[in-house]
Enzyme design. Structure first.
Site, PDB file in Angstrom:
ATOM      1  N   VAL A  69      71.935 109.231 -22.967  1.00  0.00           N
ATOM      2  CA  VAL A  69      70.978 108.190 -23.347  1.00  0.00           C
ATOM      3  C   VAL A  69      71.628 107.286 -24.384  1.00  0.00           C
ATOM      4  O   VAL A  69      72.175 107.763 -25.380  1.00  0.00           O
ATOM      5  CB  VAL A  69      69.700 108.821 -23.940  1.00  0.00           C
ATOM      6  CG1 VAL A  69      68.713 107.751 -24.370  1.00  0.00           C
ATOM      7  CG2 VAL A  69      69.059 109.769 -22.942  1.00  0.00           C
ATOM      8  N   CYS A  70      71.564 105.971 -24.166  1.00  0.00           N
ATOM      9  CA  CYS A  70      72.113 105.027 -25.145  1.00  0.00           C
ATOM     10  C   CYS A  70      71.306 105.112 -26.438  1.00  0.00           C
ATOM     11  O   CYS A  70      70.080 104.959 -26.428  1.00  0.00           O
ATOM     12  CB  CYS A  70      72.077 103.606 -24.598  1.00  0.00           C
ATOM     13  SG  CYS A  70      72.512 102.381 -25.851  1.00  0.00           S
ATOM     14  N   ILE A  71      71.980 105.330 -27.532  1.00  0.00           N
ATOM     15  CA  ILE A  71      71.290 105.546 -28.820  1.00  0.00           C
ATOM     16  C   ILE A  71      70.541 104.298 -29.290  1.00  0.00           C
ATOM     17  O   ILE A  71      69.393 104.380 -29.732  1.00  0.00           O
ATOM     18  CB  ILE A  71      72.263 106.068 -29.912  1.00  0.00           C
ATOM     19  CG1 ILE A  71      71.502 106.359 -31.209  1.00  0.00           C
ATOM     20  CG2 ILE A  71      73.417 105.102 -30.179  1.00  0.00           C
ATOM     21  CD1 ILE A  71      72.268 107.218 -32.181  1.00  0.00           C
TER      22      ILE A  71
END
Lengths: 132, 121
Positions: A79-81
């Site tokens: 998941v992209c932070i």
């Protein structure tokens, strides 16, 4: 020779077919003997990593389906932070840092920077497929 | 610069109604930082990101035109604009940020076909 895929999912879990299509694609690719290197969630797609989704039992449980598929096949759910944080998907460490009541991400998902996705593309070894 | 991997990032969604354009530019910058050759392509209503006379007075949020103007510093040398899209919106080059290169759809097509990766926003 088998092909190795990187899947990018950007469509919303509630407002698009992206996740259903990506899960079907991943299953079909694996069944055909192809490989999936990593699955990266960006934009609205990050919402699938929420611990707090409750859906009626007779509807597709996307979060659990992703976890089961990736557990079984040793694939990382990334998941992209930045995209996650702006949509309320946060880890415990981030919650502590920002004074939030707790983490909201499922343990089966891993928070990563956009840089790690770009690095996977830079390797040139994987074929990118985008579900939006 | 390692030119062996080319990534095309196509922005079709307009500004303001979503943050897709911003997240697209973020990805473009990171890909460039990882030494990919990046084609940043604005098409359809995405070209509206490039208008040079936008003001933030009416939206109560920040604009990202400064980020677009700074792309050259991050090794994204060319911003492509779909000529047909510009024409359909009755716009011309003088209304866009100065870093843009206007290209016919056929040229954009070849750029994308020659890329290893393509992501559309």
């Amino acid at each position: 020779m088998s092909t190795c895929f990187t899947l990018l999912v950007t469509g919303s879990p509630t407002n698009s077919q992206a996740h259903l299509s990506a899960i079907r694609f991943a299953k079909a690719a694996l069944a055909a003997g192809q490989k999936i290197a990593n699955i990266f969630f960006y934009q609205e797609a990050v919402l699938v990593a929420s611990e707090f989704i409750i859906k009626p039992d007779d509807e597709a449980q996307l979060t659990e389906e992703w976890e089961e598929l990736c557990n079984k096949n040793g694939i990382e759910l990334q998941v992209c932070i930045a995209a996650g944080n702006r949509r309320g998907i946060i880890e415990q460490e981030e919650a502590n840092l920002k004074g939030k009541s707790g983490a909201s991400i499922r343990p089966g998902f891993k928070v990563l920077g956009l840089g790690q996705f770009a690095a996977a593309l830079s390797s040139g070894e994987n074929k990118l497929v985008h579900f939006k | 610069m390692n030119n062996s991997i080319t990534t095309s990032i196509i922005i079709q969604s307009p500004p303001f109604s979503s943050i897709a354009g911003k997240e697209a530019v973020d990805l473009a910058l990171v890909c460039a930082a990882f030494e990919q050759q990046v084609n940043l392509i604005f098409s359809d209503r995405g070209v509206l990101h490039l208008l040079n006379n936008q003001g933030k007075e009416g939206i109560n949020d920040k604009l990202h035109d400064k980020q677009l103007n700074a792309l050259a510093f991050y090794d994204i040398d060319t911003i492509y604009v779909n000529q047909q899209s510009l024409k359909e919106l009755n716009l011309d080059e003088s209304q866009l940020l100065k870093e843009c290169t206007i290209a016919p759809a056929e040229q954009i097509n070849s750029l994308v076909q020659a890329s290893q990766n393509t992501v559309t926003f």
